[in-house]
Design an enzyme around this catalytic site. Structure first.
Site, mmCIF file in Angstrom:
data_model
loop_
_atom_site.group_PDB
_atom_site.id
_atom_site.type_symbol
_atom_site.label_atom_id
_atom_site.label_comp_id
_atom_site.label_asym_id
_atom_site.label_seq_id
_atom_site.Cartn_x
_atom_site.Cartn_y
_atom_site.Cartn_z
ATOM 1 N N GLY A 46 -13.150 40.405 -55.293
ATOM 2 C CA GLY A 46 -12.912 40.082 -53.895
ATOM 3 C C GLY A 46 -13.648 41.066 -52.997
ATOM 4 O O GLY A 46 -14.040 42.154 -53.434
ATOM 5 N N GLN A 51 -15.732 45.893 -45.662
ATOM 6 C CA GLN A 51 -16.447 46.607 -46.719
ATOM 7 C C GLN A 51 -17.964 46.492 -46.581
ATOM 8 O O GLN A 51 -18.700 47.251 -47.221
ATOM 9 C CB GLN A 51 -16.015 46.099 -48.100
ATOM 10 C CG GLN A 51 -14.558 46.450 -48.419
ATOM 11 C CD GLN A 51 -14.185 45.967 -49.797
ATOM 12 O OE1 GLN A 51 -13.765 44.825 -49.960
ATOM 13 N NE2 GLN A 51 -14.362 46.813 -50.797
ATOM 14 N N CYS A 88 -11.298 49.074 -56.482
ATOM 15 C CA CYS A 88 -11.879 48.599 -55.227
ATOM 16 C C CYS A 88 -13.368 48.945 -55.215
ATOM 17 O O CYS A 88 -13.742 50.060 -55.581
ATOM 18 C CB CYS A 88 -11.178 49.287 -54.055
ATOM 19 S SG CYS A 88 -11.816 48.806 -52.436
ATOM 20 N N LEU A 89 -14.195 48.003 -54.779
ATOM 21 C CA LEU A 89 -15.639 48.252 -54.730
ATOM 22 C C LEU A 89 -15.978 49.401 -53.788
ATOM 23 O O LEU A 89 -17.033 50.022 -53.935
ATOM 24 C CB LEU A 89 -16.381 46.987 -54.283
ATOM 25 C CG LEU A 89 -16.372 45.820 -55.272
ATOM 26 C CD1 LEU A 89 -17.028 44.601 -54.641
ATOM 27 C CD2 LEU A 89 -17.071 46.192 -56.577
ATOM 28 N N HIS A 130 -4.688 42.703 -51.813
ATOM 29 C CA HIS A 130 -5.660 43.802 -51.694
ATOM 30 C C HIS A 130 -6.637 43.538 -50.547
ATOM 31 O O HIS A 130 -6.903 44.432 -49.723
ATOM 32 C CB HIS A 130 -6.401 43.936 -53.032
ATOM 33 C CG HIS A 130 -7.452 45.005 -53.073
ATOM 34 N ND1 HIS A 130 -7.342 46.122 -53.869
ATOM 35 C CD2 HIS A 130 -8.635 45.119 -52.422
ATOM 36 C CE1 HIS A 130 -8.419 46.888 -53.693
ATOM 37 N NE2 HIS A 130 -9.220 46.288 -52.827
ATOM 38 N N GLU A 131 -7.169 42.306 -50.503
ATOM 39 C CA GLU A 131 -8.196 42.002 -49.492
ATOM 40 C C GLU A 131 -7.585 41.925 -48.089
ATOM 41 O O GLU A 131 -8.199 42.374 -47.120
ATOM 42 C CB GLU A 131 -8.942 40.715 -49.846
ATOM 43 C CG GLU A 131 -9.643 40.722 -51.200
ATOM 44 C CD GLU A 131 -10.518 41.941 -51.447
ATOM 45 O OE1 GLU A 131 -11.037 42.523 -50.474
ATOM 46 O OE2 GLU A 131 -10.671 42.334 -52.622
ATOM 47 N N HIS A 134 -7.197 45.275 -46.656
ATOM 48 C CA HIS A 134 -8.435 45.828 -46.092
ATOM 49 C C HIS A 134 -8.561 45.508 -44.602
ATOM 50 O O HIS A 134 -9.102 46.306 -43.834
ATOM 51 C CB HIS A 134 -9.658 45.250 -46.814
ATOM 52 C CG HIS A 134 -10.084 46.027 -48.017
ATOM 53 N ND1 HIS A 134 -10.431 47.355 -47.972
ATOM 54 C CD2 HIS A 134 -10.249 45.652 -49.311
ATOM 55 C CE1 HIS A 134 -10.792 47.765 -49.182
ATOM 56 N NE2 HIS A 134 -10.691 46.745 -50.012
HETATM 57 NI NI NI Z 1 -11.052 46.755 -52.069
#
Ligand code: NI
Length: 156
Positions: A46, A51, A88-89, A130-131, A134
């Protein structure tokens, strides 16, 4: 479409509250396309717009069932609890076990402005939470319980 740089943990935008999308214009379409390409290139499940340094309430994800784009996503309902590994990226190399709702239902808009609802459990529920976090300046590391804190290598 192009791959955009993914901002990492110390970037201030990751702690900001993202703005709702009022109108789905060409710039939003381009952003959606770029977010998907960026997510797949990074082998993520995701990605939230913040991000890629865009302060908008947009997320994309693919938990193995195809790409889903959600504009202005809102958590409508939830139940249960799961406890498991998350990463997380924007925080490369760190994974930790955290608590999430086991099941969630989320409402948002697709790229055509149509209201859509998605619901799911396990990985999908975790990804959605999670998203959406953000978009509110929350990172998964905020939930790490101190006794379970662990830093792992990049080997995956
Ligand atoms: Ni993340």
């Amino acid at each position: 479409m192009s791959i955009r740089p993914i901002v990492t943990q110390d970037h201030p935008i990751l702690r900001m509250v993202a703005e709702p999308i009022a109108q789905i214009d060409d710039a939003v379409m381009v952003l959606l396309n770029d977010m998907a390409e960026t997510m797949y290139a990074a082998e993520g499940v995701g990605l939230a717009a913040v991000q890629v340094n865009e302060l908008y309430r947009i997320i994309v994800y693919d938990v193995g069932e195809g790409l889903v784009e959600l504009i202005n996503p809102v958590l409508l309902d939830y139940r249960g609890e799961q406890y498991g590994p998350e990463g997380c990226l924007s925080i490369p190399g760190l994974h930790a076990d955290i608590r999430r709702y086991e099941w969630v239902r989320v409402q948002g808009q697709d790229r055509f402005g149509q209201t859509i609802e998605v619901e799911g459990e396990e990985l999908l529920a975790r990804c959605l939470q999670h998203e959406i976090d953000h978009l509110n300046g929350i990172l998964f590391i905020d939930y790490i319980e101190e006794e379970n804190f662990s830093v792992e290598s990049l080997a995956e």
